[in-house]
Write an enzyme that holds these catalytic residues in place. Structure first.
Site, PDB file in Angstrom:
ATOM      1  N   SER A   1      44.947 -27.581 -57.674  1.00  0.00           N
ATOM      2  CA  SER A   1      44.429 -27.178 -58.997  1.00  0.00           C
ATOM      3  C   SER A   1      42.942 -27.459 -59.189  1.00  0.00           C
ATOM      4  O   SER A   1      42.357 -26.972 -60.159  1.00  0.00           O
ATOM      5  CB  SER A   1      45.212 -27.872 -60.101  1.00  0.00           C
ATOM      6  OG  SER A   1      46.444 -27.237 -60.269  1.00  0.00           O
TER       7      SER A   1
ATOM      8  N   LYS B   1      40.871 -24.411 -59.630  1.00  0.00           N
ATOM      9  CA  LYS B   1      40.769 -23.665 -60.899  1.00  0.00           C
ATOM     10  C   LYS B   1      39.349 -23.748 -61.472  1.00  0.00           C
ATOM     11  O   LYS B   1      38.906 -22.833 -62.159  1.00  0.00           O
ATOM     12  CB  LYS B   1      41.776 -24.217 -61.913  1.00  0.00           C
ATOM     13  CG  LYS B   1      43.241 -23.969 -61.528  1.00  0.00           C
ATOM     14  CD  LYS B   1      44.174 -24.823 -62.373  1.00  0.00           C
ATOM     15  CE  LYS B   1      45.632 -24.599 -62.031  1.00  0.00           C
ATOM     16  NZ  LYS B   1      46.515 -25.615 -62.652  1.00  0.00           N
TER      17      LYS B   1
ATOM     18  N   TYR C   1      46.054 -16.852 -56.267  1.00  0.00           N
ATOM     19  CA  TYR C   1      46.224 -18.220 -56.779  1.00  0.00           C
ATOM     20  C   TYR C   1      46.742 -19.166 -55.673  1.00  0.00           C
ATOM     21  O   TYR C   1      46.198 -20.258 -55.463  1.00  0.00           O
ATOM     22  CB  TYR C   1      47.187 -18.195 -57.973  1.00  0.00           C
ATOM     23  CG  TYR C   1      47.509 -19.562 -58.509  1.00  0.00           C
ATOM     24  CD1 TYR C   1      46.581 -20.256 -59.285  1.00  0.00           C
ATOM     25  CD2 TYR C   1      48.725 -20.171 -58.220  1.00  0.00           C
ATOM     26  CE1 TYR C   1      46.864 -21.529 -59.762  1.00  0.00           C
ATOM     27  CE2 TYR C   1      49.016 -21.437 -58.696  1.00  0.00           C
ATOM     28  CZ  TYR C   1      48.087 -22.105 -59.461  1.00  0.00           C
ATOM     29  OH  TYR C   1      48.370 -23.376 -59.922  1.00  0.00           O
TER      30      TYR C   1
ATOM     31  N   TYR D   1      45.318 -32.104 -67.854  1.00  0.00           N
ATOM     32  CA  TYR D   1      46.522 -31.678 -68.593  1.00  0.00           C
ATOM     33  C   TYR D   1      46.851 -32.621 -69.743  1.00  0.00           C
ATOM     34  O   TYR D   1      45.971 -32.981 -70.507  1.00  0.00           O
ATOM     35  CB  TYR D   1      47.699 -31.513 -67.624  1.00  0.00           C
ATOM     36  CG  TYR D   1      47.299 -30.834 -66.336  1.00  0.00           C
ATOM     37  CD1 TYR D   1      46.812 -29.528 -66.356  1.00  0.00           C
ATOM     38  CD2 TYR D   1      47.338 -31.493 -65.116  1.00  0.00           C
ATOM     39  CE1 TYR D   1      46.408 -28.891 -65.186  1.00  0.00           C
ATOM     40  CE2 TYR D   1      46.940 -30.863 -63.940  1.00  0.00           C
ATOM     41  CZ  TYR D   1      46.484 -29.570 -63.987  1.00  0.00           C
ATOM     42  OH  TYR D   1      46.081 -28.949 -62.848  1.00  0.00           O
TER      43      TYR D   1
ATOM     44  N   VAL E   1      47.370 -31.423 -57.265  1.00  0.00           N
ATOM     45  CA  VAL E   1      48.674 -32.029 -57.004  1.00  0.00           C
ATOM     46  C   VAL E   1      48.777 -32.657 -55.591  1.00  0.00           C
ATOM     47  O   VAL E   1      49.747 -33.357 -55.295  1.00  0.00           O
ATOM     48  CB  VAL E   1      49.763 -30.968 -57.322  1.00  0.00           C
ATOM     49  CG1 VAL E   1      49.930 -30.011 -56.169  1.00  0.00           C
ATOM     50  CG2 VAL E   1      51.047 -31.567 -57.791  1.00  0.00           C
TER      51      VAL E   1
HETATM   52  O1  DON Z   1      50.731 -23.999 -58.875  1.00  0.00           O
HETATM   53  C1  DON Z   1      51.059 -25.144 -58.675  1.00  0.00           C
HETATM   54  O2  DON Z   1      51.899 -25.674 -59.360  1.00  0.00           O
HETATM   55  C2  DON Z   1      50.348 -25.928 -57.589  1.00  0.00           C
HETATM   56  N1  DON Z   1      50.024 -25.100 -56.484  1.00  0.00           N
HETATM   57  C3  DON Z   1      49.099 -26.543 -58.100  1.00  0.00           C
HETATM   58  C4  DON Z   1      49.317 -27.413 -59.274  1.00  0.00           C
HETATM   59  C5  DON Z   1      48.374 -28.533 -59.386  1.00  0.00           C
HETATM   60  O3  DON Z   1      47.618 -28.868 -58.511  1.00  0.00           O
HETATM   61  C6  DON Z   1      48.522 -29.294 -60.628  1.00  0.00           C
HETATM   62  N2  DON Z   1      47.618 -30.373 -60.693  1.00  0.00           N
HETATM   63  N3  DON Z   1      47.714 -31.517 -60.672  1.00  0.00           N
END
Ligand code: DON
Length: 309
Positions: free
Chosen positions: A63, A66, A193, A245, A263
């Protein structure tokens, strides 16, 4: 205290806290991450690099991408008025107070995501990138490569695993398409994405890539203006209020810098007029940010008096 001492102290305090967190387990490549890995990099605007631990191992930026996709969208769209018309009509700028992959608000708020740092918002930004770039992932990859001063690879096995596990993101994209807030094919948007999440960078490279935000939008390594300062400050405002978040309040309270987590356990931060920062420790807290990473940033910003408040 000087930076080299501060990062060592911060790492000493933070490392044992990793035991309280849990490594993400929804794809095999993240599940396999060693919970003991820990790296902290502080790169000053003059190029001085202060590092401790595992700062040269590349991991999926997830993430954190982003922020870079939003920056590419701003670059492609251009001036502040056009950014307003094309981005902020379709994505909000409010913290969600919900998990990064929540579907709940999206239904209530007619397919307009709260902000570009949650998954739904990032999917809308990717939809825009498909309209503005011949190859959106290449544009993001070129940007991070230029900022990091190194070529950046994509782990296509991670991208494929992300795609296999993307049911919730698919649901969000489909819901937004039903509300008329997605113009391209859902599979195409998800592919962008999932691939941007699989860009592989080390903590050192990510910290370098944060420096232009800390320097009013101009990369101190090259002197190139990546964003006008008016947009750079808005990116940092979104990182501060939305980048972690439903823990954004806690991060503002305990760290006091614009931060964005991923993540895989990375958290990047910009310390205005000072440095780009990245910490990496895979075990996460309940909101999906690195647990020891937050502790390290708290210790670091306290010791160096870096909080913007
Ligand atoms: O789309 C997702 O859920 C993961 N590929 C990325 C989410 C993420 O990194 C959330 N952050 N902490």
């Amino acid at each position: 205290m000087n930076i080299s001492d501060a990062i060592i102290r911060a790492a000493d305090v933070a490392r044992p806290q990793a035991r309280r967190g849990r490594v993400a387990d929804y794809i095999p490549q993240l599940r396999a991450l060693d919970p003991e890995l820990f790296g902290l990099a502080v790169i000053e605007l003059d190029g001085s690099e202060h590092v401790v631990g595992d700062v040269d191992i590349a991991f999926p930026i997830q993430s954190m991408s982003k922020v870079f996709s939003l920056i590419v969208a701003m670059q492609k769209i251009g001036g502040e008025q056009d950014v307003h018309r094309q981005i902020w009509q379709r994505v909000g700028r409010e913290p969600s107070g919900d998990p990064f992959n929540s579907l709940v608000q999206l239904e209530h708020e007619c397919g307009i995501p709260r902000n570009p740092m949650i998954n739904a918002g990032a999917l809308v930004i990717d939809d825009l990138l498909i309209e503005h770039c011949a190859d959106p992932v290449l544009s993001i990859r070129q940007l991070v490569g230029e900022l990091a001063g190194d070529p950046i690879e994509i782990d296509f096995e991670v991208a494929a695993a992300e795609n296999d596990a993307s049911q919730r993101n698919r649901a969000m994209a489909s819901l937004m398409a039903a509300f008329g807030n997605l113009n391209n094919d859902v599979d195409k948007v998800l592919e962008v994405y999932n691939t941007q999440c699989s860009l592989m960078m080390s903590a050192r490279q990510i910290a370098r890539a944060m420096r232009f935000l800390a320097n009013d939008g101009t990369d101190p390594a090259s002197g190139r203006q990546v964003l006008p300062s008016s947009l750079a400050k808005r990116v940092m405002a979104l990182m501060l209020t939305c980048g972690t978040y439903d823990a954004a309040g806690e991060f503002a309270f305990s760290v006091g810098l614009p931060c964005k987590s991923g993540v895989a356990g990375g958290i990047m931060a910009a310390a205005p007029d000072h440095s780009g920062i990245c910490v990496w420790s895979p075990p996460l807290d309940s909101s999906g940010s690195s647990l020891a990473g937050r502790v390290a940033l708290h210790e670091l910003t306290d010791r160096l008096n870096l909080s913007i408040f």
